[in-house]
Design an enzyme around this catalytic site. Structure first.
Site, PDB file in Angstrom:
ATOM      1  CB  ALA A  72      -4.893 -11.620  -9.382  1.00  9.96           C
ATOM      2  CB  ILE A 130      -1.845  -6.895  -0.875  1.00 15.61           C
ATOM      3  CG1 ILE A 130      -1.094  -5.578  -0.633  1.00 15.61           C
ATOM      4  CG2 ILE A 130      -2.227  -7.528   0.466  1.00 15.61           C
ATOM      5  CD1 ILE A 130      -1.895  -4.519   0.101  1.00 15.61           C
ATOM      6  N   GLY A 131      -2.571  -9.415  -2.689  1.00 16.21           N
ATOM      7  CA  GLY A 131      -3.244 -10.704  -2.803  1.00 16.21           C
ATOM      8  C   GLY A 131      -2.290 -11.838  -3.123  1.00 16.21           C
ATOM      9  CB  ALA A 161      -9.099  -0.407  -3.459  1.00 19.91           C
ATOM     10  CB  SER A 209      -5.279   3.664   2.746  1.00 22.59           C
ATOM     11  OG  SER A 209      -4.222   4.565   2.527  1.00 22.59           O
ATOM     12  CE1 TYR A 218      -6.857   4.314  -2.164  1.00 18.47           C
ATOM     13  CE2 TYR A 218      -5.323   5.638  -0.883  1.00 18.47           C
ATOM     14  CZ  TYR A 218      -5.849   4.406  -1.212  1.00 18.47           C
ATOM     15  OH  TYR A 218      -5.391   3.277  -0.584  1.00 18.47           O
TER      16      TYR A 218
END
Length: 354
Positions: free
Chosen positions: A12, A15-16, A84, A127, A181
């Site tokens: 959600a 990107i989703g 993430a 990434s 990250y």
């Protein structure tokens, strides 16, 4: 012809949601698992941009009980792992949160699939941050990997290393994370690769450059530099540029990212080497900011000389492998993308001031 069931973690999110229409057209069943974190979802409601054909399950990828509940009903042929924590700077002060979601969330996914049944393929959204400063080329043509930039180097105004930076290409350039990250994203890659190889699950890893565009959060302070620039320019403010304004970035429009991830999910074969996804060219931060300032008629961006801890100097992708393996190429230029982003922002009812 539609193909089975796909489960999307973090489905959600930015990107989703962009990916969801293509998934609904491609798969018989599309299920999104998302915890609707308030940093992204201020109202904790189903996003309007999530395609109506997607089944949304609200739950946390770090909790085994959530996975057991989901997988008791869903038998995915493909899993797209987007969930993430993504803030580079935030990861320095909230390392446990990033480790829990990115690392433990991934191992919980693996363990749950072991308990309930293995998919054919997992697509991991990774990434460009895993490369750190990336590789640089000496005058003699050899590559070397510079260390993380030091305070003394920055204070002296020495922004660049010796030689020339090269494009990020997993076939040539090795990872060298310089943020918490980035380290957690690289750990995700390692975990899934060894697990998939042992159990016969195909693992497709796409390393994304700077994703931007319509649908990106306008309130999350840790993502979306171009949306922040747009909010500043929209208010008639001068966009401040860090360092000397010559920082190179690869800004890739969300539409191109969605088509790349869909290609990774549906391609006949996947590569054991991560695939780099970007716009196919780099832009300086100054160029990108100037495009946005021009759209709004705002003052020209101003170079400040400031530096953000954890930022790398240059980053852009060589997308040759994506074209050869996935049959994918980016379709949008920076100018086209900036126009799409700013046009979308102008349609939003509540744009927070920057």
């Amino acid at each position: 012809m539609r193909k089975g069931t796909v489960l999307v973690t973090g489905g959600a999110g930015f990107i989703g949601c962009a990916l969801s229409p293509g998934l609904v057209e491609t798969f018989d069943r599309v299920v999104a698992l998302d915890n609707l974190h308030p940093q992204i979802h201020a109202t904790r409601e189903r996003p309007a941009a999530l395609a109506s054909g997607v089944e949304l399950v609200v739950g946390d990828v770090t909790e085994a009980s959530v996975w057991d509940s989901v997988l008791a009903d869903v038998r995915p042929d493909v899993v797209i792992h987007l969930a993430a924590e993504t803030g580079t700077g935030q990861s320095l002060s909230e390392s446990s949160r990033h480790g829990l979601v990115n690392v433990v969330g991934t191992t919980q996914l693996m363990d749950a699939l072991n308990r309930h049944g293995l998919p054919r393929r997992i697509v991991l959204s990774s990434s460009r941050a895993v490369y750190g400063e990336g590789a640089w080329r000496r005058p003699d043509g050899s590559l070397y990997y510079p260390p993380q930039r030091t305070a003394a180097m920055i204070e002296g105004g020495h922004w660049d290393f010796d030689g020339e930076p090269v494009a990020m290409d997993a076939r040539v350039v090795s990872p060298a994370p310089v943020s918490v990250y980035a380290a957690t994203k690289l750990t995700q890659e390692h975990l899934l690769k060894v697990w998939g190889a042992a159990l016969g699950v195909e693992i497709a890893i796409v390393r994304l450059q700077n994703v931007y565009g319509p649908g990106q959060s306008l309130s999350n302070p840790y993502t979306g530099i171009l949306s922040l620039f747009a909010r500043l320019a929209r208010g008639g403010k001068t966009i401040p540029l860090y360092e000397d304004g010559a920082v190179r970035r690869d800004f890739v429009l969300i539409d191109d990212v969605a088509s790349a991830i869909l290609a990774a999910a549906m391609s006949d074969a996947v590569s054991s080497t991560p695939i780099d996804i970007g716009s196919g060219e780099f832009q300086t931060i100054e160029t990108a900011a100037s495009e946005i300032a021009a759209y709004y008629g705002a003052p020209q961006p101003e170079i400040t000389g400031k530096f953000r801890e954890g930022d790398v100097r240059h980053a852009w992708a060589d997308v040759t492998a994506a074209s050869e393996i996935l049959g994918w190429t980016p379709q949008y230029s920076l100018r086209d993308g900036v126009r799409r982003l700013c046009d979308w922002i102008e349609q939003q009812p509540n744009v927070p001031p920057a």
